[in-house]
Design a protein around this motif. Structure first.
Motif, PDB file in Angstrom:
ATOM      1  N   MET A   1       0.604  -1.138  -0.140  1.00  0.00           N
ATOM      2  CA  MET A   1      -0.128  -0.020   0.077  1.00  0.00           C
ATOM      3  C   MET A   1       0.900   1.384   0.020  1.00  0.00           C
ATOM      4  N   ASP A   2       2.285   1.109   0.022  1.00  0.00           N
ATOM      5  CA  ASP A   2       3.139   2.172   0.125  1.00  0.00           C
ATOM      6  C   ASP A   2       3.070   3.191  -1.166  1.00  0.00           C
ATOM      7  N   SER A   3       2.303   2.744  -2.390  1.00  0.00           N
ATOM      8  CA  SER A   3       2.076   3.447  -3.379  1.00  0.00           C
ATOM      9  C   SER A   3       0.940   4.293  -3.657  1.00  0.00           C
ATOM     10  N   LEU A   4       0.061   4.288  -2.549  1.00  0.00           N
ATOM     11  CA  LEU A   4      -1.132   4.984  -2.361  1.00  0.00           C
ATOM     12  C   LEU A   4      -0.835   6.477  -1.821  1.00  0.00           C
ATOM     13  N   ALA A   5      -1.198   7.440  -2.793  1.00  0.00           N
ATOM     14  CA  ALA A   5      -0.873   8.838  -2.440  1.00  0.00           C
ATOM     15  C   ALA A   5      -2.485   9.291  -1.820  1.00  0.00           C
ATOM     16  N   ILE A   6      -2.329   9.852  -0.631  1.00  0.00           N
ATOM     17  CA  ILE A   6      -3.631  10.489  -0.016  1.00  0.00           C
ATOM     18  C   ILE A   6      -3.331  12.101  -0.057  1.00  0.00           C
ATOM     19  N   ILE A   7      -4.379  12.611  -0.756  1.00  0.00           N
ATOM     20  CA  ILE A   7      -4.482  14.007  -0.825  1.00  0.00           C
ATOM     21  C   ILE A   7      -5.895  14.495   0.230  1.00  0.00           C
ATOM     22  N   LEU A   8      -5.616  15.296   1.129  1.00  0.00           N
ATOM     23  CA  LEU A   8      -6.549  15.895   2.038  1.00  0.00           C
ATOM     24  C   LEU A   8      -7.163  17.067   1.440  1.00  0.00           C
ATOM     25  N   PHE A   9      -8.473  17.140   1.450  1.00  0.00           N
ATOM     26  CA  PHE A   9      -8.843  18.498   0.862  1.00  0.00           C
ATOM     27  C   PHE A   9      -9.709  19.069   1.859  1.00  0.00           C
ATOM     28  N   ASP A  10      -9.667  20.766   1.894  1.00  0.00           N
ATOM     29  CA  ASP A  10     -10.896  21.232   2.728  1.00  0.00           C
ATOM     30  C   ASP A  10     -11.905  21.664   1.789  1.00  0.00           C
ATOM     31  N   ASP A  11     -12.951  21.244   2.328  1.00  0.00           N
ATOM     32  CA  ASP A  11     -14.320  21.979   1.660  1.00  0.00           C
ATOM     33  C   ASP A  11     -14.722  23.152   2.278  1.00  0.00           C
ATOM     34  N   ARG A  12     -15.995  23.624   1.697  1.00  0.00           N
ATOM     35  CA  ARG A  12     -16.474  24.921   2.256  1.00  0.00           C
ATOM     36  C   ARG A  12     -16.609  25.113   3.784  1.00  0.00           C
ATOM     37  N   VAL A  13     -16.724  23.735   4.263  1.00  0.00           N
ATOM     38  CA  VAL A  13     -17.247  23.785   5.868  1.00  0.00           C
ATOM     39  C   VAL A  13     -15.847  24.086   6.310  1.00  0.00           C
ATOM     40  N   ALA A  14     -15.009  22.968   6.092  1.00  0.00           N
ATOM     41  CA  ALA A  14     -13.611  22.923   6.562  1.00  0.00           C
ATOM     42  C   ALA A  14     -12.983  24.606   6.436  1.00  0.00           C
ATOM     43  N   ARG A  15     -13.068  25.330   5.322  1.00  0.00           N
ATOM     44  CA  ARG A  15     -12.635  26.530   5.063  1.00  0.00           C
ATOM     45  C   ARG A  15     -13.033  27.792   5.992  1.00  0.00           C
ATOM     46  N   ASP A  16     -14.117  27.410   6.623  1.00  0.00           N
ATOM     47  CA  ASP A  16     -14.802  28.258   7.775  1.00  0.00           C
ATOM     48  C   ASP A  16     -14.310  27.827   9.093  1.00  0.00           C
ATOM     49  N   TRP A  17     -13.443  27.082   9.144  1.00  0.00           N
ATOM     50  CA  TRP A  17     -13.051  26.334  10.746  1.00  0.00           C
ATOM     51  C   TRP A  17     -12.065  27.550  11.218  1.00  0.00           C
ATOM     52  N   GLU A  18     -12.658  28.784  11.495  1.00  0.00           N
ATOM     53  CA  GLU A  18     -12.044  29.693  12.107  1.00  0.00           C
ATOM     54  C   GLU A  18     -11.942  29.694  13.624  1.00  0.00           C
ATOM     55  N   PRO A  19     -10.804  30.091  14.537  1.00  0.00           N
ATOM     56  CA  PRO A  19      -9.662  30.909  13.755  1.00  0.00           C
ATOM     57  C   PRO A  19      -8.694  30.463  13.505  1.00  0.00           C
ATOM     58  N   PHE A  20      -8.693  28.917  12.872  1.00  0.00           N
ATOM     59  CA  PHE A  20      -7.473  28.226  12.407  1.00  0.00           C
ATOM     60  C   PHE A  20      -7.433  28.214  10.975  1.00  0.00           C
ATOM     61  N   ALA A  21      -8.440  28.568  10.066  1.00  0.00           N
ATOM     62  CA  ALA A  21      -8.327  28.122   8.853  1.00  0.00           C
ATOM     63  C   ALA A  21      -7.531  29.525   7.976  1.00  0.00           C
ATOM     64  N   CYS A  48       0.381  10.962   2.880  1.00  0.00           N
ATOM     65  CA  CYS A  48      -0.256  12.229   2.475  1.00  0.00           C
ATOM     66  C   CYS A  48       0.703  13.152   1.483  1.00  0.00           C
ATOM     67  N   THR A  49       0.386  13.497   0.493  1.00  0.00           N
ATOM     68  CA  THR A  49       1.359  14.295  -0.458  1.00  0.00           C
ATOM     69  C   THR A  49       0.746  15.639  -0.941  1.00  0.00           C
ATOM     70  N   ALA A  50      -0.250  16.061  -0.308  1.00  0.00           N
ATOM     71  CA  ALA A  50      -0.694  17.373  -0.503  1.00  0.00           C
ATOM     72  C   ALA A  50      -1.903  17.853   0.100  1.00  0.00           C
ATOM     73  N   HIS A  51      -2.302  18.995   0.646  1.00  0.00           N
ATOM     74  CA  HIS A  51      -3.439  19.640   1.020  1.00  0.00           C
ATOM     75  C   HIS A  51      -3.994  20.405  -0.158  1.00  0.00           C
ATOM     76  N   VAL A  52      -5.284  20.195  -0.368  1.00  0.00           N
ATOM     77  CA  VAL A  52      -5.882  21.128  -0.896  1.00  0.00           C
ATOM     78  C   VAL A  52      -6.740  21.897  -0.515  1.00  0.00           C
ATOM     79  N   ALA A  53      -6.267  23.130  -0.468  1.00  0.00           N
ATOM     80  CA  ALA A  53      -7.045  24.061   0.482  1.00  0.00           C
ATOM     81  C   ALA A  53      -7.182  25.477  -0.360  1.00  0.00           C
ATOM     82  N   ALA A  54      -7.560  26.498   0.687  1.00  0.00           N
ATOM     83  CA  ALA A  54      -7.728  27.936   0.129  1.00  0.00           C
ATOM     84  C   ALA A  54      -6.280  28.423  -0.455  1.00  0.00           C
ATOM     85  N   GLU A  55      -6.293  29.439  -1.493  1.00  0.00           N
ATOM     86  CA  GLU A  55      -5.203  30.089  -2.066  1.00  0.00           C
ATOM     87  C   GLU A  55      -4.516  30.636  -0.988  1.00  0.00           C
ATOM     88  N   HIS A  56      -4.763  31.394  -0.050  1.00  0.00           N
ATOM     89  CA  HIS A  56      -4.076  32.100   1.094  1.00  0.00           C
ATOM     90  C   HIS A  56      -3.111  31.040   1.663  1.00  0.00           C
TER      91      HIS A  56
END
Length: 420
Positions: A1-21, A48-56
Protein backbone atom coordinates in the motif's frame (compact mmCIF):
# COMPACT_ATOMS: atom_id res chain seq x y z
CA UNK A 1 0.00 0.00 0.00
CA UNK A 2 3.07 2.29 0.03
CA UNK A 3 2.22 3.46 -3.49
CA UNK A 4 -1.10 4.99 -2.39
CA UNK A 5 -1.07 8.78 -2.41
CA UNK A 6 -3.44 10.52 0.02
CA UNK A 7 -4.61 14.04 -0.78
CA UNK A 8 -6.57 15.77 1.97
CA UNK A 9 -8.91 18.53 0.85
CA UNK A 10 -10.70 21.33 2.70
CA UNK A 11 -14.30 21.76 1.59
CA UNK A 12 -16.39 24.89 2.19
CA UNK A 13 -17.13 23.80 5.76
CA UNK A 14 -13.47 23.24 6.66
CA UNK A 15 -12.50 26.57 5.08
CA UNK A 16 -14.78 28.25 7.63
CA UNK A 17 -13.07 26.60 10.60
CA UNK A 18 -11.83 29.83 12.11
CA UNK A 19 -9.76 30.96 13.89
CA UNK A 20 -7.52 28.23 12.42
CA UNK A 21 -8.41 28.19 8.71
CA UNK A 22 -6.66 31.53 8.22
CA UNK A 23 -3.23 30.02 8.86
CA UNK A 24 -3.43 26.23 8.31
CA UNK A 25 -5.25 23.50 6.41
CA UNK A 26 -7.71 21.54 8.54
CA UNK A 27 -5.74 18.33 8.06
CA UNK A 28 -2.98 19.78 10.26
CA UNK A 29 -5.25 20.21 13.28
CA UNK A 30 -4.81 17.89 16.26
CA UNK A 31 -7.83 15.76 17.10
CA UNK A 32 -7.26 13.05 19.69
CA UNK A 33 -3.67 11.81 19.69
CA UNK A 34 -3.06 12.56 16.02
CA UNK A 35 -3.68 15.21 13.40
CA UNK A 36 -6.27 14.38 10.76
CA UNK A 37 -3.40 13.81 8.33
CA UNK A 38 -1.44 11.48 10.60
CA UNK A 39 -4.53 9.36 11.26
CA UNK A 40 -5.36 9.04 7.56
CA UNK A 41 -1.80 7.98 6.76
CA UNK A 42 -1.80 5.29 9.44
CA UNK A 43 -5.23 3.92 8.61
CA UNK A 44 -4.87 3.81 4.81
CA UNK A 45 -1.18 2.96 4.73
CA UNK A 46 -0.21 5.70 2.30
CA UNK A 47 1.57 9.02 2.42
CA UNK A 48 -0.23 12.33 2.31
CA UNK A 49 1.29 14.19 -0.64
CA UNK A 50 -0.75 17.39 -0.55
CA UNK A 51 -3.41 19.48 1.13
CA UNK A 52 -5.91 20.99 -1.29
CA UNK A 53 -6.96 24.19 0.44
CA UNK A 54 -7.64 27.89 0.00
CA UNK A 55 -5.17 29.95 -2.03
CA UNK A 56 -4.05 32.07 0.92
CA UNK A 57 -2.53 28.93 2.51
CA UNK A 58 -0.03 28.43 -0.32
CA UNK A 59 3.42 28.26 1.23
CA UNK A 60 2.20 26.67 4.47
CA UNK A 61 5.16 24.81 5.91
CA UNK A 62 5.50 22.67 9.03
CA UNK A 63 7.52 19.60 9.87
CA UNK A 64 5.84 16.51 8.43
CA UNK A 65 3.18 18.46 6.54
CA UNK A 66 2.86 18.18 2.75
CA UNK A 67 2.53 21.31 0.60
CA UNK A 68 -0.74 23.11 -0.03
CA UNK A 69 -2.25 23.08 -3.52
CA UNK A 70 -5.23 25.02 -4.82
CA UNK A 71 -6.31 22.26 -7.22
CA UNK A 72 -5.90 18.48 -6.82
CA UNK A 73 -2.83 18.12 -9.03
CA UNK A 74 -0.68 15.07 -8.39
CA UNK A 75 0.93 12.11 -10.12
CA UNK A 76 -1.93 10.37 -11.92
CA UNK A 77 0.22 7.27 -12.33
CA UNK A 78 -0.38 6.45 -8.66
CA UNK A 79 -3.61 5.30 -7.06
CA UNK A 80 -4.93 8.28 -5.08
CA UNK A 81 -7.34 8.72 -2.21
CA UNK A 82 -8.81 12.22 -2.07
CA UNK A 83 -10.12 12.45 1.49
CA UNK A 84 -12.11 15.21 3.17
CA UNK A 85 -9.75 16.71 5.75
CA UNK A 86 -12.36 16.69 8.53
CA UNK A 87 -13.18 12.99 8.06
CA UNK A 88 -12.29 10.58 10.87
CA UNK A 89 -12.26 7.01 9.54
CA UNK A 90 -12.70 4.29 12.17
CA UNK A 91 -9.54 2.41 13.07
CA UNK A 92 -11.20 -0.83 11.95
CA UNK A 93 -10.72 0.39 8.36
CA UNK A 94 -6.99 -0.29 8.69
CA UNK A 95 -7.58 -4.06 8.75
CA UNK A 96 -10.08 -4.13 5.88
CA UNK A 97 -8.98 -1.41 3.46
CA UNK A 98 -7.91 -2.44 -0.02
CA UNK A 99 -7.68 -0.44 -3.21
CA UNK A 100 -11.07 -0.35 -4.95
CA UNK A 101 -11.20 -1.83 -8.47
CA UNK A 102 -12.36 1.43 -10.04
CA UNK A 103 -12.54 5.16 -9.43
CA UNK A 104 -15.47 6.76 -7.63
CA UNK A 105 -16.86 8.36 -4.47
CA UNK A 106 -15.89 7.26 -0.96
CA UNK A 107 -18.29 7.45 1.97
CA UNK A 108 -17.28 7.84 5.62
CA UNK A 109 -20.11 6.99 7.99
CA UNK A 110 -22.58 7.16 5.08
CA UNK A 111 -21.51 10.74 4.29
CA UNK A 112 -19.76 11.66 1.01
CA UNK A 113 -16.20 12.30 2.13
CA UNK A 114 -13.82 11.60 -0.68
CA UNK A 115 -12.94 10.11 -4.02
CA UNK A 116 -10.71 7.23 -5.03
CA UNK A 117 -8.86 7.58 -8.33
CA UNK A 118 -7.27 4.45 -9.77
CA UNK A 119 -3.81 4.72 -11.31
CA UNK A 120 -4.05 6.57 -14.61
CA UNK A 121 -7.50 8.02 -13.91
CA UNK A 122 -8.06 11.78 -13.52
CA UNK A 123 -8.71 13.49 -10.16
CA UNK A 124 -12.30 14.09 -9.03
CA UNK A 125 -14.32 16.95 -10.47
CA UNK A 126 -13.17 20.21 -8.88
CA UNK A 127 -16.68 20.95 -7.61
CA UNK A 128 -16.42 17.93 -5.31
CA UNK A 129 -13.53 19.55 -3.46
CA UNK A 130 -15.73 22.36 -2.17
CA UNK A 131 -18.90 20.27 -1.92
CA UNK A 132 -18.23 16.51 -1.65
CA UNK A 133 -21.96 15.84 -1.29
CA UNK A 134 -22.93 17.85 -4.36
CA UNK A 135 -24.53 16.75 -7.60
CA UNK A 136 -21.22 15.56 -9.06
CA UNK A 137 -21.04 12.86 -6.39
CA UNK A 138 -23.90 10.84 -7.88
CA UNK A 139 -21.73 7.95 -9.04
CA UNK A 140 -21.99 4.65 -7.23
CA UNK A 141 -19.61 4.70 -4.21
CA UNK A 142 -16.54 2.48 -4.46
CA UNK A 143 -16.14 2.29 -0.67
CA UNK A 144 -18.42 2.88 2.32
CA UNK A 145 -16.27 3.05 5.44
CA UNK A 146 -17.15 3.33 9.12
CA UNK A 147 -16.24 6.55 10.84
CA UNK A 148 -17.49 10.07 11.27
CA UNK A 149 -17.10 13.54 9.80
CA UNK A 150 -16.58 16.51 12.12
CA UNK A 151 -19.06 19.23 11.25
CA UNK A 152 -18.13 22.25 13.36
CA UNK A 153 -14.76 23.49 14.50
CA UNK A 154 -15.94 23.56 18.13
CA UNK A 155 -16.64 19.82 17.98
CA UNK A 156 -12.88 19.31 18.07
CA UNK A 157 -12.93 20.22 21.76
CA UNK A 158 -15.49 17.97 23.54
CA UNK A 159 -14.82 14.98 21.29
CA UNK A 160 -11.03 15.07 21.30
CA UNK A 161 -10.39 13.12 24.51
CA UNK A 162 -12.70 10.30 23.40
CA UNK A 163 -10.82 10.16 20.10
CA UNK A 164 -7.53 10.13 22.00
CA UNK A 165 -8.66 6.99 23.83
CA UNK A 166 -9.52 5.31 20.52
CA UNK A 167 -6.22 6.38 18.95
CA UNK A 168 -4.15 5.10 21.87
CA UNK A 169 -5.97 1.78 21.93
CA UNK A 170 -5.52 1.34 18.18
CA UNK A 171 -1.84 2.26 18.16
CA UNK A 172 -1.02 0.27 21.31
CA UNK A 173 -3.41 -2.70 21.30
CA UNK A 174 -3.38 -4.86 24.42
CA UNK A 175 -0.67 -2.65 25.90
CA UNK A 176 0.02 -2.85 29.59
CA UNK A 177 1.26 0.04 31.66
CA UNK A 178 4.92 0.90 31.33
CA UNK A 179 7.10 0.52 34.37
CA UNK A 180 6.86 3.77 36.33
CA UNK A 181 9.65 5.31 38.43
CA UNK A 182 9.50 5.12 42.24
CA UNK A 183 7.37 7.83 43.77
CA UNK A 184 4.98 8.13 40.84
CA UNK A 185 1.37 7.36 41.77
CA UNK A 186 -0.92 5.59 39.30
CA UNK A 187 -4.47 4.37 39.71
CA UNK A 188 -7.15 3.24 37.26
CA UNK A 189 -7.65 0.28 34.95
CA UNK A 190 -6.30 1.89 31.77
CA UNK A 191 -2.59 1.90 30.93
CA UNK A 192 0.09 4.56 31.14
CA UNK A 193 2.35 4.37 28.07
CA UNK A 194 5.79 5.96 28.04
CA UNK A 195 7.68 6.84 24.88
CA UNK A 196 11.45 6.72 24.60
CA UNK A 197 13.08 9.17 26.97
CA UNK A 198 9.87 10.11 28.80
CA UNK A 199 10.67 11.24 32.34
CA UNK A 200 8.39 11.44 35.38
CA UNK A 201 9.48 13.05 38.62
CA UNK A 202 8.54 11.58 42.01
CA UNK A 203 5.34 13.10 43.33
CA UNK A 204 3.29 13.18 40.11
CA UNK A 205 -0.05 11.37 39.99
CA UNK A 206 -1.58 9.63 36.97
CA UNK A 207 -5.31 8.86 36.95
CA UNK A 208 -6.37 6.40 34.23
CA UNK A 209 -9.82 5.69 35.66
CA UNK A 210 -11.55 7.17 32.60
CA UNK A 211 -8.97 6.37 29.95
CA UNK A 212 -5.31 5.80 29.05
CA UNK A 213 -2.41 8.23 29.17
CA UNK A 214 0.26 8.26 26.46
CA UNK A 215 3.40 10.26 27.14
CA UNK A 216 5.25 10.35 23.82
CA UNK A 217 9.03 10.42 23.38
CA UNK A 218 10.94 12.96 25.41
CA UNK A 219 7.96 14.07 27.52
CA UNK A 220 8.62 15.40 31.03
CA UNK A 221 6.06 15.35 33.84
CA UNK A 222 7.19 17.28 36.91
CA UNK A 223 6.30 16.70 40.53
CA UNK A 224 2.92 17.92 41.80
CA UNK A 225 1.16 17.20 38.51
CA UNK A 226 -2.15 15.36 38.52
CA UNK A 227 -2.67 14.12 34.98
CA UNK A 228 -5.99 12.43 34.12
CA UNK A 229 -6.76 10.31 31.09
CA UNK A 230 -7.66 9.91 28.40
CA UNK A 231 -4.73 12.15 27.55
CA UNK A 232 -1.99 12.37 24.96
CA UNK A 233 1.16 14.45 25.51
CA UNK A 234 3.22 14.96 22.35
CA UNK A 235 6.97 14.64 21.73
CA UNK A 236 9.21 16.97 23.67
CA UNK A 237 6.40 18.49 25.71
CA UNK A 238 6.49 19.14 29.45
CA UNK A 239 3.72 19.11 32.05
CA UNK A 240 5.01 21.36 34.80
CA UNK A 241 2.42 20.93 37.56
CA UNK A 242 -1.25 21.36 38.33
CA UNK A 243 -4.49 19.55 37.57
CA UNK A 244 -4.34 18.55 33.91
CA UNK A 245 -6.63 16.41 31.79
CA UNK A 246 -8.21 15.07 29.81
CA UNK A 247 -6.04 16.81 27.21
CA UNK A 248 -4.54 16.39 23.77
CA UNK A 249 -1.19 18.15 23.60
CA UNK A 250 0.98 18.38 20.51
CA UNK A 251 4.77 18.62 20.27
CA UNK A 252 7.07 20.89 22.29
CA UNK A 253 4.44 22.41 24.57
CA UNK A 254 4.97 23.72 28.10
CA UNK A 255 1.80 23.48 30.19
CA UNK A 256 1.02 24.11 33.82
CA UNK A 257 -1.97 24.99 36.00
CA UNK A 258 -5.55 23.84 35.60
CA UNK A 259 -6.19 22.58 32.08
CA UNK A 260 -9.38 20.59 31.48
CA UNK A 261 -10.74 18.91 28.33
CA UNK A 262 -8.61 21.08 26.05
CA UNK A 263 -6.35 20.77 23.03
CA UNK A 264 -2.93 22.40 22.57
CA UNK A 265 -1.93 22.09 18.93
CA UNK A 266 1.82 22.43 19.34
CA UNK A 267 4.60 24.74 20.58
CA UNK A 268 2.12 26.15 23.09
CA UNK A 269 3.58 27.92 26.10
CA UNK A 270 1.44 27.96 29.25
CA UNK A 271 4.08 27.71 31.94
CA UNK A 272 2.10 29.41 34.71
CA UNK A 273 -1.03 28.92 36.78
CA UNK A 274 -4.46 29.85 35.48
CA UNK A 275 -7.52 27.94 34.28
CA UNK A 276 -7.94 26.87 30.66
CA UNK A 277 -11.03 24.73 30.15
CA UNK A 278 -12.81 23.30 27.08
CA UNK A 279 -10.47 25.26 24.84
CA UNK A 280 -8.48 24.80 21.65
CA UNK A 281 -5.11 26.58 21.55
CA UNK A 282 -3.41 26.94 18.18
CA UNK A 283 0.28 26.58 17.40
CA UNK A 284 2.80 29.02 18.89
CA UNK A 285 0.31 30.36 21.44
CA UNK A 286 1.86 31.97 24.53
CA UNK A 287 -0.28 32.59 27.61
CA UNK A 288 0.84 35.02 30.28
CA UNK A 289 0.72 34.08 33.96
CA UNK A 290 -2.81 33.51 35.31
CA UNK A 291 -4.48 33.83 31.91
CA UNK A 292 -7.89 32.28 32.58
CA UNK A 293 -10.94 31.48 30.51
CA UNK A 294 -14.54 30.90 31.49
CA UNK A 295 -16.13 27.76 30.06
CA UNK A 296 -19.56 27.90 31.73
CA UNK A 297 -22.21 30.63 31.66
CA UNK A 298 -23.77 31.73 34.93
CA UNK A 299 -27.21 30.71 33.66
CA UNK A 300 -25.94 27.29 32.47
CA UNK A 301 -27.19 28.03 28.99
CA UNK A 302 -25.63 26.82 25.77
CA UNK A 303 -22.67 28.82 24.46
CA UNK A 304 -22.71 30.79 21.23
CA UNK A 305 -19.56 31.33 19.14
CA UNK A 306 -18.55 33.73 16.41
CA UNK A 307 -18.06 32.13 12.99
CA UNK A 308 -17.42 33.71 9.56
CA UNK A 309 -21.10 32.94 8.81
CA UNK A 310 -22.35 34.70 11.94
CA UNK A 311 -22.77 33.79 15.59
CA UNK A 312 -24.01 30.23 16.12
CA UNK A 313 -25.24 28.21 19.08
CA UNK A 314 -22.79 25.38 19.79
CA UNK A 315 -25.39 23.37 21.70
CA UNK A 316 -22.78 22.86 24.44
CA UNK A 317 -23.11 24.12 28.00
CA UNK A 318 -19.34 24.03 28.47
CA UNK A 319 -17.28 25.82 25.84
CA UNK A 320 -14.19 27.88 26.55
CA UNK A 321 -12.05 29.69 24.00
CA UNK A 322 -10.54 29.11 20.57
CA UNK A 323 -7.18 30.82 20.11
CA UNK A 324 -5.64 30.99 16.64
CA UNK A 325 -1.99 30.43 15.81
CA UNK A 326 0.56 32.89 17.26
CA UNK A 327 -1.87 34.40 19.81
CA UNK A 328 -0.19 36.01 22.83
CA UNK A 329 -1.80 37.06 26.14
CA UNK A 330 -0.54 39.17 29.02
CA UNK A 331 -0.54 38.53 32.75
CA UNK A 332 -3.98 38.00 34.35
CA UNK A 333 -5.89 38.22 31.06
CA UNK A 334 -9.48 36.97 31.39
CA UNK A 335 -11.40 35.44 28.47
CA UNK A 336 -15.17 35.18 28.48
CA UNK A 337 -17.13 32.02 27.72
CA UNK A 338 -17.02 31.24 24.01
CA UNK A 339 -14.29 33.72 23.06
CA UNK A 340 -12.69 33.39 19.61
CA UNK A 341 -9.32 35.10 19.20
CA UNK A 342 -8.00 35.41 15.68
CA UNK A 343 -4.49 34.40 14.70
CA UNK A 344 -1.63 36.73 15.50
CA UNK A 345 -3.44 38.74 18.17
CA UNK A 346 -1.68 40.14 21.23
CA UNK A 347 -3.98 40.89 24.20
CA UNK A 348 -3.39 42.17 27.71
CA UNK A 349 -5.00 44.15 30.53
CA UNK A 350 -7.67 43.74 33.18
CA UNK A 351 -10.67 44.26 30.87
CA UNK A 352 -12.33 41.33 29.07
CA UNK A 353 -11.68 41.44 25.33
CA UNK A 354 -14.63 41.05 22.95
CA UNK A 355 -15.95 37.54 22.39
CA UNK A 356 -14.57 37.84 18.86
CA UNK A 357 -11.12 39.35 18.52
CA UNK A 358 -10.23 39.83 14.83
CA UNK A 359 -6.92 38.38 13.64
CA UNK A 360 -3.80 40.50 14.21
CA UNK A 361 -5.38 42.68 16.88
CA UNK A 362 -3.30 44.41 19.53
CA UNK A 363 -4.59 45.90 22.77
CA UNK A 364 -6.65 45.68 25.94
CA UNK A 365 -10.38 45.05 26.21
CA UNK A 366 -12.22 46.60 23.27
CA UNK A 367 -9.47 49.17 22.72
CA UNK A 368 -7.83 47.29 19.85
CA UNK A 369 -5.47 48.49 17.17
CA UNK A 370 -4.02 46.69 14.20
CA UNK A 371 -0.87 44.69 14.91
CA UNK A 372 1.77 46.00 12.50
CA UNK A 373 2.83 43.23 10.14
CA UNK A 374 6.56 43.91 10.39
CA UNK A 375 6.47 43.88 14.20
CA UNK A 376 4.33 40.74 14.23
CA UNK A 377 6.76 38.88 11.99
CA UNK A 378 9.70 40.00 14.14
CA UNK A 379 7.99 38.54 17.21
CA UNK A 380 7.14 35.30 15.38
CA UNK A 381 10.75 34.88 14.29
CA UNK A 382 12.08 35.45 17.81
CA UNK A 383 9.51 33.12 19.42
CA UNK A 384 10.21 30.30 16.96
CA UNK A 385 13.98 30.70 17.35
CA UNK A 386 13.59 30.04 21.09
CA UNK A 387 12.45 26.53 20.13
CA UNK A 388 15.13 26.15 17.45
CA UNK A 389 12.64 26.53 14.59
CA UNK A 390 13.35 28.90 11.71
CA UNK A 391 10.69 31.08 10.13
CA UNK A 392 10.99 30.13 6.46
CA UNK A 393 10.40 32.58 3.66
CA UNK A 394 7.38 30.59 2.49
CA UNK A 395 5.78 30.76 5.95
CA UNK A 396 6.63 34.45 6.19
CA UNK A 397 4.81 35.03 2.91
CA UNK A 398 1.87 32.87 3.99
CA UNK A 399 1.49 34.84 7.26
CA UNK A 400 1.65 38.07 5.26
CA UNK A 401 -1.25 36.86 3.11
CA UNK A 402 -3.18 35.93 6.25
CA UNK A 403 -2.65 39.45 7.62
CA UNK A 404 -3.88 40.99 4.36
CA UNK A 405 -6.82 38.61 3.99
CA UNK A 406 -8.08 39.27 7.52
CA UNK A 407 -8.20 43.07 7.13
CA UNK A 408 -11.93 42.91 6.43
CA UNK A 409 -12.56 41.40 9.87
CA UNK A 410 -10.68 44.26 11.54
CA UNK A 411 -12.88 46.91 9.93
CA UNK A 412 -15.21 48.62 12.43
CA UNK A 413 -13.66 46.63 15.28
CA UNK A 414 -9.99 47.50 15.29
CA UNK A 415 -8.62 51.03 15.02
CA UNK A 416 -6.02 51.49 12.29
CA UNK A 417 -2.70 52.47 13.71
CA UNK A 418 0.89 51.48 14.30
CA UNK A 419 0.50 49.13 17.24
CA UNK A 420 3.62 47.57 18.74
Amino acid sequence: MDSLAIILFDDRVARDWEPFALTRPAGELLFGALTFRERAERIFGGRCTAHVAAEHLLGFEEEGAPPVQVTPETDVNLPRLYLLSRAVPAWSVRATWSLPPRSGPVLIGEEPAGWYAAAGDPPPPEELILDPGGSASGDEPVASLPGTVIQRVWDLIPRSHEQAARDIEALHPSAESSSLPPGVFHWGDHPVLLGEGARLEPGCALDTTEGPIWLDRGVTVRAFTRLAGPSYIGPGSAVLGGAVGPVSVGPVCRIRGEIAESVCLGYTNKQHDGHIGHAYLGRWVNLGAETTNSDLKNNYGTVRLWTPSGELDTGHIKMGCLLGDHVKTGIDLLLNTGTVVGAGSNLWGAVLPPRFVPPFSWGSGSDLTEYRLDRFLETVERAMARRQVALSESMRAQLRRAWERSAIWRQNVVRPGSAA
